[in-house]
Design a protein around this motif. Structure first.
Motif, short mmCIF file in Angstrom:
data_model
loop_
_atom_site.label_atom_id
_atom_site.label_comp_id
_atom_site.label_asym_id
_atom_site.label_seq_id
_atom_site.Cartn_x
_atom_site.Cartn_y
_atom_site.Cartn_z
N ILE A 1 -23.08 -3.36 -27.55
CA ILE A 1 -23.32 -4.44 -28.69
C ILE A 1 -22.70 -5.71 -28.72
O ILE A 1 -23.31 -6.75 -28.79
CB ILE A 1 -23.59 -3.58 -29.82
CG1 ILE A 1 -24.57 -2.56 -30.27
CG2 ILE A 1 -23.43 -4.65 -31.22
CD1 ILE A 1 -24.22 -1.62 -31.57
N ILE A 2 -21.36 -5.38 -28.54
CA ILE A 2 -20.54 -6.58 -28.40
C ILE A 2 -21.17 -7.58 -27.21
O ILE A 2 -21.14 -8.71 -27.54
CB ILE A 2 -18.97 -6.49 -28.39
CG1 ILE A 2 -18.68 -5.73 -29.67
CG2 ILE A 2 -18.16 -7.49 -28.17
CD1 ILE A 2 -17.36 -5.00 -29.73
N THR A 3 -21.19 -7.10 -26.18
CA THR A 3 -21.52 -7.85 -25.02
C THR A 3 -22.94 -8.50 -25.19
O THR A 3 -23.19 -9.70 -25.10
CB THR A 3 -21.36 -7.33 -23.58
OG1 THR A 3 -20.29 -6.39 -23.57
CG2 THR A 3 -21.67 -7.75 -22.40
N ALA A 4 -23.47 -7.72 -25.84
CA ALA A 4 -25.12 -8.34 -26.16
C ALA A 4 -25.24 -9.38 -26.88
O ALA A 4 -25.92 -10.45 -26.99
CB ALA A 4 -26.18 -6.99 -26.40
N LEU A 5 -24.35 -9.12 -27.97
CA LEU A 5 -24.50 -10.27 -29.04
C LEU A 5 -23.65 -11.60 -28.69
O LEU A 5 -24.16 -12.73 -29.20
CB LEU A 5 -23.28 -9.70 -30.40
CG LEU A 5 -24.10 -8.63 -31.16
CD1 LEU A 5 -23.40 -8.12 -32.31
CD2 LEU A 5 -25.27 -9.04 -31.67
#
Ligand SMILES: [Zn+2]
Ligand SMILES: [Zn+2]
Length: 403
Positions: free
Chosen positions: A226-230
């Motif tokens: 999630i952090i990478t996608a955000l």
């Protein structure tokens, strides 16, 4: 500029020492957000000494006072709101008593953002405008706002009607600002401070044995995705001409190295300058986090827990302050072009209520070692910034309220 003229520089010069003394008085007695009891009582006391009738306990620990001009004219009058924030930070000041005798007397609390100077400038301005009362008309609503650092004081004061009685036509405020050298004033139309939103996400998986991930849903792995996608939101969905930031400053989950956790909490901040970017990112953070989680068999709870809009200056009010700044420090010390600063301030809410301008008064002097960032334990201001801030604000107010 009718009614202002060069006399004003002398009127500011006469008040220079008192101004510095006032700043030091409040610097020694810092109080945290919504705990500014002594600060507010002292502000009210000084306003009463001027002959004003201050209201205390506005928006919690705020103070307001209305000052009316006495010049006579048959034109309709206007009301100008002047905002000064008054709270300090939970920081222990690092300053030698010998070097800075006015350092904080309260361990763990410090005026590390310059709000002590804002109080001093606003109080001195009230006194100066009182002395000039017959030369201007309309009214000035002085707003001493609590809890800027926690973002909450401005909304609390608005809820108490500070822009409604009387109806405010324009707003002005300043921030002493060490990223800008003392002697300069930074003023611009449009967004000058970003919006700020507190992002909170909980990734819900299913805990289990670290050796048997196939029987669990690992929220740590999902949180990492999630952090990478955000991070792609700013890179891929916001215009390359628009700055924005998504930062996760805190991740919490799990208690043992060989156990798969049940859930992980992510805590971050979102900054943007354009309202449409803020809106897009607030929505898309939730959509992307939920989508990534769903693909990996997890769930997400998402909340924006607090925040404030960008500070957006009105073009006309910014031009007024620019004229005032040029009259004070000269055109060569009022830089042109992009003046955006990477921070946020709940002055934004006052700027949404009425056209206004929030500007920055340079306050660093690296040659004297005064160059610590705001919110640093070594923070200090070059006090020459105080009369510059006062004069600029006074010129702008007097032009706005000119007969
Ligand atoms: Zn601050
Ligand atoms: Zn501040």
């Amino acid at each position: 500029m009718p009614g202002v003229g060069d006399a004003l520089a002398d009127e500011v010069a006469q008040r220079r020492e008192r101004l510095i003394e006032t700043r030091r008085y409040f610097h020694q007695r810092p109080e945290l957000s919504f705990e500014e009891y002594e600060t507010a009582a002292e502000i009210a006391r000084r306003l009463r000494d001027l002959g004003l009738d201050p209201h205390e306990g506005v928006g919690g620990t705020g103070v307001t006072a209305l000052l009316r001009g006495q010049a006579v004219s048959d034109q309709p009058t206007r009301t100008l709101l002047l905002r000064a924030d008054i709270d300090a930070l939970p920081i222990s000041e690092e300053a030698d008593e010998g070097v800075r005798p006015w350092r904080s007397q309260r361990p763990g609390v410090m005026h590390a953002c310059g709000h002590d100077g804002h109080i001093a400038i606003a109080l001195t301005l009230a006194e100066l405008l009182m002395a000039r009362r017959e030369q201007w008309r309309g009214a000035v609503q002085f707003v001493f706002q609590p809890a800027e650092e926690r973002i909450g004081g401005a909304l609390a004061m608005l809820a108490d009607g500070v822009t409604a009685h009387p109806k405010v036509d324009a707003t002005l405020g300043l921030h002493l600002w060490t990223p800008v050298p003392v002697g300069q004033v930074s003023v611009a139309a449009g967004a000058v401070f970003s919006s700020a939103d507190e992002i909170w996400l909980r990734v819900i998986g299913r805990g289990g044995h670290g050796a048997m991930p196939h029987l669990a849903v690992d929220p740590v792995v999902v949180a990492a995705e999630i952090i990478t996608a955000l991070q792609t939101l700013v890179a891929r969905e916001v215009s390359p001409f628009h700055p924005a930031v998504v930062t996760f400053g805190s991740i919490h989950g799990g208690g043992a190295f060989n156990v798969i956790a049940d859930s992980v909490e992510l805590h971050g901040t979102l900054r943007a300058y354009a309202p449409e970017d803020r809106e897009l990112l607030r929505r898309r953070i939730g959509e992307v986090a939920r989508g990534v989680a769903a693909g990996l068999r997890a769930e997400v709870e998402y909340e924006i827990r607090g925040g404030c809009p960008a500070c957006v200056n009105d073009a006309g009010m910014a031009a007024l302050v620019r004229r005032a700044a040029i009259a004070t420090v000269g055109a060569e010390n009022v830089p042109e072009g992009d003046q955006r600063q990477a921070a946020s301030d709940d002055m934004a809410y006052f700027l949404e209520e009425a056209p206004g301008c929030y500007f920055f008064v340079g306050a660093s002097d690296p040659a004297r070692g005064i160059d610590a960032p705001h919110h640093s334990a070594r923070f200090d201001i070059a006090e020459e910034a105080l009369p510059i801030g006062l004069e600029t604000l006074a010129r702008a107010a007097l032009e706005y309220l000119a007969v």
